[in-house]
Design a protein around this motif. Structure first.
Motif, PDB file in Angstrom:
ATOM      1  N   TYR A  31     -13.170  20.155 -11.014  1.00  0.00           N
ATOM      2  CA  TYR A  31     -12.084  19.293 -10.976  1.00  0.00           C
ATOM      3  C   TYR A  31     -10.753  20.157 -12.086  1.00  0.00           C
ATOM      4  N   GLN A  32     -11.818  20.152 -12.969  1.00  0.00           N
ATOM      5  CA  GLN A  32     -11.122  20.821 -14.366  1.00  0.00           C
ATOM      6  C   GLN A  32     -11.129  22.418 -14.238  1.00  0.00           C
ATOM      7  N   ARG A  33     -11.350  23.296 -13.959  1.00  0.00           N
ATOM      8  CA  ARG A  33     -10.982  24.532 -13.561  1.00  0.00           C
ATOM      9  C   ARG A  33     -10.378  24.834 -12.370  1.00  0.00           C
ATOM     10  N   HIS A  34     -10.437  23.800 -11.264  1.00  0.00           N
ATOM     11  CA  HIS A  34      -8.870  24.044 -10.310  1.00  0.00           C
ATOM     12  C   HIS A  34      -8.892  22.511  -9.636  1.00  0.00           C
ATOM     13  N   THR A  35      -7.238  23.061 -10.853  1.00  0.00           N
ATOM     14  CA  THR A  35      -6.912  21.176 -11.020  1.00  0.00           C
ATOM     15  C   THR A  35      -6.083  20.962  -9.961  1.00  0.00           C
ATOM     16  N   VAL A  36      -5.056  22.251  -9.551  1.00  0.00           N
ATOM     17  CA  VAL A  36      -4.087  22.002  -8.194  1.00  0.00           C
ATOM     18  C   VAL A  36      -4.219  23.173  -8.007  1.00  0.00           C
ATOM     19  N   PRO A  37      -5.641  23.318  -6.716  1.00  0.00           N
ATOM     20  CA  PRO A  37      -6.354  24.249  -6.424  1.00  0.00           C
ATOM     21  C   PRO A  37      -5.191  25.310  -4.752  1.00  0.00           C
ATOM     22  N   MET A  38      -4.356  24.260  -3.841  1.00  0.00           N
ATOM     23  CA  MET A  38      -3.268  24.206  -2.965  1.00  0.00           C
ATOM     24  C   MET A  38      -1.725  23.731  -3.789  1.00  0.00           C
TER      25      MET A  38
ATOM     26  N   GLY B 129      -2.645  -0.535  -3.227  1.00  0.00           N
ATOM     27  CA  GLY B 129      -3.849   0.331  -3.083  1.00  0.00           C
ATOM     28  C   GLY B 129      -3.582   1.482  -2.406  1.00  0.00           C
ATOM     29  N   LEU B 130      -4.115   2.357  -2.456  1.00  0.00           N
ATOM     30  CA  LEU B 130      -3.754   4.130  -2.116  1.00  0.00           C
ATOM     31  C   LEU B 130      -4.602   4.331  -0.228  1.00  0.00           C
ATOM     32  N   LEU B 131      -3.764   4.258   0.543  1.00  0.00           N
ATOM     33  CA  LEU B 131      -4.930   4.587   1.615  1.00  0.00           C
ATOM     34  C   LEU B 131      -4.579   6.291   2.269  1.00  0.00           C
ATOM     35  N   ALA B 132      -5.450   6.774   2.171  1.00  0.00           N
ATOM     36  CA  ALA B 132      -5.854   8.437   1.543  1.00  0.00           C
ATOM     37  C   ALA B 132      -5.620   9.018   2.807  1.00  0.00           C
ATOM     38  N   PHE B 133      -4.473   9.931   3.014  1.00  0.00           N
ATOM     39  CA  PHE B 133      -4.871  10.792   4.282  1.00  0.00           C
ATOM     40  C   PHE B 133      -5.027  12.001   4.369  1.00  0.00           C
ATOM     41  N   SER B 134      -5.527  12.723   5.281  1.00  0.00           N
ATOM     42  CA  SER B 134      -6.729  14.277   5.499  1.00  0.00           C
ATOM     43  C   SER B 134      -7.569  14.207   3.620  1.00  0.00           C
ATOM     44  N   PRO B 135      -8.384  13.014   3.717  1.00  0.00           N
ATOM     45  CA  PRO B 135      -9.458  12.933   2.668  1.00  0.00           C
ATOM     46  C   PRO B 135     -10.716  14.388   2.728  1.00  0.00           C
ATOM     47  N   LEU B 136     -10.609  15.239   3.690  1.00  0.00           N
ATOM     48  CA  LEU B 136     -11.061  16.289   3.989  1.00  0.00           C
ATOM     49  C   LEU B 136     -10.576  17.440   3.968  1.00  0.00           C
ATOM     50  N   ALA B 137      -8.785  17.616   3.809  1.00  0.00           N
ATOM     51  CA  ALA B 137      -7.693  17.976   3.665  1.00  0.00           C
ATOM     52  C   ALA B 137      -8.068  18.939   4.764  1.00  0.00           C
ATOM     53  N   ALA B 138      -7.455  18.365   5.701  1.00  0.00           N
ATOM     54  CA  ALA B 138      -7.791  18.444   7.695  1.00  0.00           C
ATOM     55  C   ALA B 138      -8.928  19.459   7.373  1.00  0.00           C
ATOM     56  N   GLY B 139     -10.096  18.999   7.098  1.00  0.00           N
ATOM     57  CA  GLY B 139     -11.518  19.896   7.754  1.00  0.00           C
ATOM     58  C   GLY B 139     -11.997  20.556   7.381  1.00  0.00           C
TER      59      GLY B 139
ATOM     60  N   SER C  46       1.113  -1.549   0.274  1.00  0.00           N
ATOM     61  CA  SER C  46       0.088  -0.542  -0.279  1.00  0.00           C
ATOM     62  C   SER C  46       0.658   1.146  -0.024  1.00  0.00           C
ATOM     63  N   ILE C  47       0.169   2.634  -0.311  1.00  0.00           N
ATOM     64  CA  ILE C  47       0.840   3.790  -0.186  1.00  0.00           C
ATOM     65  C   ILE C  47      -0.607   4.653   0.090  1.00  0.00           C
ATOM     66  N   GLN C  48       0.455   5.219   1.704  1.00  0.00           N
ATOM     67  CA  GLN C  48      -0.599   5.945   2.121  1.00  0.00           C
ATOM     68  C   GLN C  48       0.131   8.116   1.828  1.00  0.00           C
ATOM     69  N   ASN C  49      -0.946   7.489   0.751  1.00  0.00           N
ATOM     70  CA  ASN C  49      -0.449   9.529   0.252  1.00  0.00           C
ATOM     71  C   ASN C  49      -1.681  10.463   0.274  1.00  0.00           C
ATOM     72  N   GLU C  50      -1.854  11.851   0.150  1.00  0.00           N
ATOM     73  CA  GLU C  50      -2.418  13.009   1.045  1.00  0.00           C
ATOM     74  C   GLU C  50      -3.656  12.842  -0.751  1.00  0.00           C
ATOM     75  N   TYR C  51      -4.813  12.866  -0.406  1.00  0.00           N
ATOM     76  CA  TYR C  51      -5.406  12.404  -1.206  1.00  0.00           C
ATOM     77  C   TYR C  51      -7.164  13.281  -1.215  1.00  0.00           C
ATOM     78  N   SER C  52      -8.021  13.874  -1.673  1.00  0.00           N
ATOM     79  CA  SER C  52      -8.634  15.276  -1.638  1.00  0.00           C
ATOM     80  C   SER C  52      -9.194  15.836  -2.450  1.00  0.00           C
ATOM     81  N   LEU C  53     -10.563  16.254  -2.882  1.00  0.00           N
ATOM     82  CA  LEU C  53     -11.601  17.037  -3.728  1.00  0.00           C
ATOM     83  C   LEU C  53     -10.269  18.032  -3.938  1.00  0.00           C
ATOM     84  N   LEU C  54      -9.716  17.715  -3.177  1.00  0.00           N
ATOM     85  CA  LEU C  54      -8.445  19.644  -2.999  1.00  0.00           C
ATOM     86  C   LEU C  54      -7.780  19.440  -3.665  1.00  0.00           C
ATOM     87  N   HIS C  55      -6.807  17.597  -3.723  1.00  0.00           N
ATOM     88  CA  HIS C  55      -5.647  17.723  -3.588  1.00  0.00           C
ATOM     89  C   HIS C  55      -4.981  15.840  -4.091  1.00  0.00           C
ATOM     90  N   ARG C  56      -5.100  15.823  -5.623  1.00  0.00           N
ATOM     91  CA  ARG C  56      -5.611  14.955  -6.908  1.00  0.00           C
ATOM     92  C   ARG C  56      -4.146  14.693  -7.304  1.00  0.00           C
TER      93      ARG C  56
END
Length: 347
Positions: free
Chosen positions: A340-347, A231-241, A205-215
């Protein structure tokens, strides 16, 4: 609860993994125990921790406290064999952990044995390398990342040394399976190649950050996950809340992560706010809880093994675990794609 295979281990893990990094700082031992009790009652069988935790904030005074809280829960509940337990060895750079030493065989062994003692267990189901020694693009570093500056052979030598020690720990029964965290596609493939060449444990497995804001995982790493069963173990799936909507009014409740870390490690900034509001508006439009929508999206991704949730209150925990039963229809997914198409990498 829904369950998924952890790599090629044959283990079934809950799609919701209980994250623990606030226990010992934002949460007391008793609160951590209540969270574990509730989660297990809802079918969660997967806990994730690390020697570094808690991280809100991380400090020399609290390092290892989260693992100790889990250990007292195991000792009191007798449920060790019911849980797939994941922990991590810290990379270099934290002065209060092994004097900031970089990864090595000795560091991996000492970290694992300390964790076993704190966790009051004889084995760790999934032992992960928390971050590599070389710089990567994680935590908003993609803008300045220069992989051409890395020493290739030095990196490969470190990977070989670390994998050799992980192999020894597996053979001793102290670790059952191994994984990565905050890695790249190239780095992951080097671990996999070495495993095949030397007969070392396979990366599961790989544990990386993943959320709507970080893809960032959606491209090369998604291909690795698909073809190599990492497979991905997604941390911060709520972008730190942020994706829960709790900061939407501009108020910062006392005791929240935003009150401790004004930009949430680069997540909360002017360029991210339009994307954040757009996603929250999708939840409004479709009558969805924003946190559950964000988590359900993560769980819909084909490379996702589990989304790691964190909560400081029981109300948050119940909402987050409930996301496993939320299915997003095509209209919601279409709206998410448009943003996502408008804000692909928003942070």
């Amino acid at each position: 609860m829904k369950y998924r295979k952890l790599g090629r281990t044959g283990l079934d893990v809950s799609a919701i993994c209980l994250g623990t990094m606030t226990w010992g700082s934002q949460n007391t031992e008793a609160e951590g125990h209540r969270q574990m009790d509730y989660a297990v009652g809802e079918g969660v069988n997967f806990f994730d921790t690390a020697e570094l935790y808690p991280t809100t904030p991380a400090s020399a005074d609290t390092v290892g406290d989260t693992e100790s809280i889990i250990g007292t829960w195991f000792a009191g509940r007798g449920k060790r064999d019911d849980i797939v337990l994941a922990s991590k060895v810290a990379g270099g750079g934290r002065a209060w952990i092994d004097d900031g030493a970089n990864l090595s065989a000795a560091k991996v062994r000492h970290a694992c044995e300390r964790s076993l003692k704190r966790l009051q267990t004889d084995y760790i189901d999934l032992y992960q390398v928390h971050w590599p020694d070389r710089q990567t693009y994680h935590f908003r570093k993609s803008w300045f990342w220069k992989p051409e500056d890395h020493d290739r052979q030095q990196t490969l030598d470190v990977i070989a040394e670390v994998m050799g020690e992980l192999d020894a720990l597996v053979k001793e029964g102290k670790v059952r399976h191994v994984g990565l965290s905050n890695e790249t596609a190239w780095g992951t493939m080097q671990y996999l190649k070495l495993s095949e060449q030397k007969g070392f444990p396979r990366i599961q497995s790989i544990q990386n950050e993943y959320s709507l804001l970080h893809r960032l995982f959606d491209t090369d790493l998604a291909e690795v996950a698909a073809h190599e069963d990492v497979g991905l173990l997604a941390f911060s799936p709520l972008a730190a809340g942020l994706l829960s909507g709790k900061y939407r009014t501009g108020e910062v409740p006392e005791g929240t992560r935003l009150s401790m870390q004004p930009d949430l490690n680069g997540r909360y900034q002017e360029r991210s706010k339009p994307a954040l509001e757009a996603y929250l508006a999708v939840a409004d439009r479709h009558g969805l809880d924003p946190a559950q929508m964000a988590l359900a999206f993560c769980l819909s991704r084909p490379f996702m093994t589990a989304a790691i949730i964190g909560a400081t209150s029981m109300e948050q925990l119940k909402t987050n675990i409930g996301a496993v039963d939320v299915e997003l229809d095509d209209a919601v997914l279409d709206d998410i794609l448009e943003i996502y198409q408008r804000h692909t990498v928003p942070m």
